[in-house]
Design an enzyme around this catalytic site. Structure first.
Site, PDB file in Angstrom:
ATOM      1  N   LYS A  51      -2.434   0.217 -10.310  1.00 42.73           N
ATOM      2  CA  LYS A  51      -1.513  -0.535 -10.182  1.00 42.73           C
ATOM      3  C   LYS A  51      -0.850  -1.688 -11.264  1.00 42.73           C
ATOM      4  CE  LYS A  51      -1.534  -0.410  -4.873  1.00 42.73           C
ATOM      5  NZ  LYS A  51      -2.445  -0.900  -3.886  1.00 42.73           N
ATOM      6  N   GLN A  95      -5.224  -5.561  -1.994  1.00 44.41           N
ATOM      7  CA  GLN A  95      -5.551  -4.953  -1.386  1.00 44.41           C
ATOM      8  C   GLN A  95      -5.728  -4.902  -0.323  1.00 44.41           C
ATOM      9  OE1 GLN A  95      -4.358  -2.561  -3.542  1.00 44.41           O
ATOM     10  NE2 GLN A  95      -5.643  -0.648  -2.289  1.00 44.41           N
ATOM     11  N   ASP A 118       4.495  -6.096  -0.142  1.00 47.76           N
ATOM     12  CA  ASP A 118       3.889  -4.350   0.092  1.00 47.76           C
ATOM     13  C   ASP A 118       4.852  -3.973   1.716  1.00 47.76           C
ATOM     14  OD1 ASP A 118       1.870  -2.976  -0.774  1.00 47.76           O
ATOM     15  OD2 ASP A 118       0.338  -4.246  -0.518  1.00 47.76           O
TER      16      ASP A 118
HETATM   17  N1  GUN Z   1      -4.851   0.434   0.528  1.00 52.33           N
HETATM   18  C1  GUN Z   1      -4.208   1.598   1.240  1.00 52.33           C
HETATM   19  N2  GUN Z   1      -2.971   1.240   0.356  1.00 52.33           N
HETATM   20  C2  GUN Z   1      -2.186   0.338   0.322  1.00 52.33           C
HETATM   21  C3  GUN Z   1      -0.969  -0.461   0.042  1.00 52.33           C
HETATM   22  O1  GUN Z   1      -0.071   0.439  -0.277  1.00 52.33           O
HETATM   23  N3  GUN Z   1      -1.278  -1.419  -0.262  1.00 52.33           N
HETATM   24  C4  GUN Z   1      -2.023  -2.168  -0.126  1.00 52.33           C
HETATM   25  N4  GUN Z   1      -2.139  -3.469  -0.387  1.00 52.33           N
HETATM   26  N5  GUN Z   1      -3.686  -1.876   0.009  1.00 52.33           N
HETATM   27  C5  GUN Z   1      -3.937  -0.650   0.293  1.00 52.33           C
END
Ligand code: GUN
Length: 287
Positions: A51, A95, A118
């Site tokens: 990311k 995350q 998110d």
């Molecule tokens: N863990 C697995 N997929 C995601 C996601 O799309 N966003 C976040 N923040 N954590 C994750």
């Protein structure tokens, strides 16, 4: 059979995002994202690094906060409050998964909804289920962009989603429903998954189990979106679909890797840009 190339589409979208980011930055609003990583789960570290790399590529400022696995709930809440109050910050991403001693729901609810890129805050998930514009979680958003790019009709189609998580299955079901599909969500307690998948026009599978979807479970001409990520002992990454045997039956299918993964990341960039644009219009309104 057509492979839905998420990597290629994501690269094209990234180029457009980069242009818009540059324009906004020249007007004094540099899109910026705070990423909070708690603990040292290797998969989470990989995702967070991907990311950050993508942000850098399009000119979005990303700031990574690496916190120890034993961080207290109140300290994490305090951090998020500071980020909420930072007027130069457009997005806050925590995350997942968080360590077991953390109350994840409370953490996600503490993010200001207009910085919740998110789309995990209940205000945003509520909007999604009501068909009102808000932030949509990145993976489902990316899947819809990919299907749209390949002109795949959703209205009136039988869509089966395997996996009912808050991150993928549930928001994806809302997007599909809003697009006019008849949606079934299968999960661990579903009695006879085959009876759903065999009549599906579109199958989206997000379980995390290799070879979960086999050729005897699908009809010819089906479209399949494989959201699974499974690492084999030899290091190879595969999805949840027995790709070799299922793909010849498909009209469209996503590869793993190179399908949904890159679309997820680019959708996060889109959400961050959307938030920064909203900040820019708030600033110009107040001038
Ligand atoms: N863990 C697995 N997929 C995601 C996601 O799309 N966003 C976040 N923040 N954590 C994750």
């Amino acid at each position: 059979m057509v492979l839905m190339d998420g990597k290629k589409l994501a690269n094209t979208i990234q180029e457009d995002i980069a242009k818009e980011v540059l324009e906004l930055s020249q007007r004094g609003v540099t899109p910026s994202l705070a990423v909070i990583l708690v603990g040292n789960d290797p998969a989470s570290q990989t995702y967070v690094n991907m990311k950050a790399k993508a942000c850098k590529k399009v000119g979005i400022t990303s700031i990574l906060y690496e916190m120890p696995a034993n961080i207290a709930q109140k300290d994490l809440l305090g951090m998020i409050e500071n980020l909420n109050n930072n007027n130069n910050l457009d997005g806050i991403l925590i995350q997942l998964p968080l360590p077991a001693h953390i109350n994840t729901d409370e953490i996600l609810e503490s993010v200001l909804p207009h910085k919740d890129v998110d789309g995990f805050h209940t205000q945003n998930s509520g909007k999604l289920h009501s068909g009102i514009s808000g932030f949509v979680p990145a993976t489902p958003l990316g899947i819809m962009s990919l299907l749209r790019h390949y002109n795949i009709d959703i209205k009136g189609k039988d869509v089966v989603i395997i996996g009912a998580s808050n991150i993928v299955g549930k928001p994806l079901s809302a997007l599909m429903l809003n697009a006019g599909a008849t949606v079934s969500i299968c999960h661990i307690h579903t009695k006879d998954i085959d009876s759903y998948t065999k009549r599906a026009d579109i199958i989206c599978v997000a379980v995390g189990k290799k070879n979960l979807l086999t050729k005897n479970m699908v009809k010819e001409g089906v479209t399949i979106v494989d959201i699974g990520i499974n690492r084999l002992d030899n290091g190879k990454i595969v999805g949840d679909v027995d790709f070799e045997n299922v793909s010849p039956l498909c009209a469209f299918i996503t590869p793993v890797p190179g399908g949904v993964g890159p679309m997820t990341i680019v959708s996060l960039l889109q959400n961050t840009l959307k938030s920064a644009k909203a900040r820019a219009s708030r600033i110009s309104l107040s001038l």
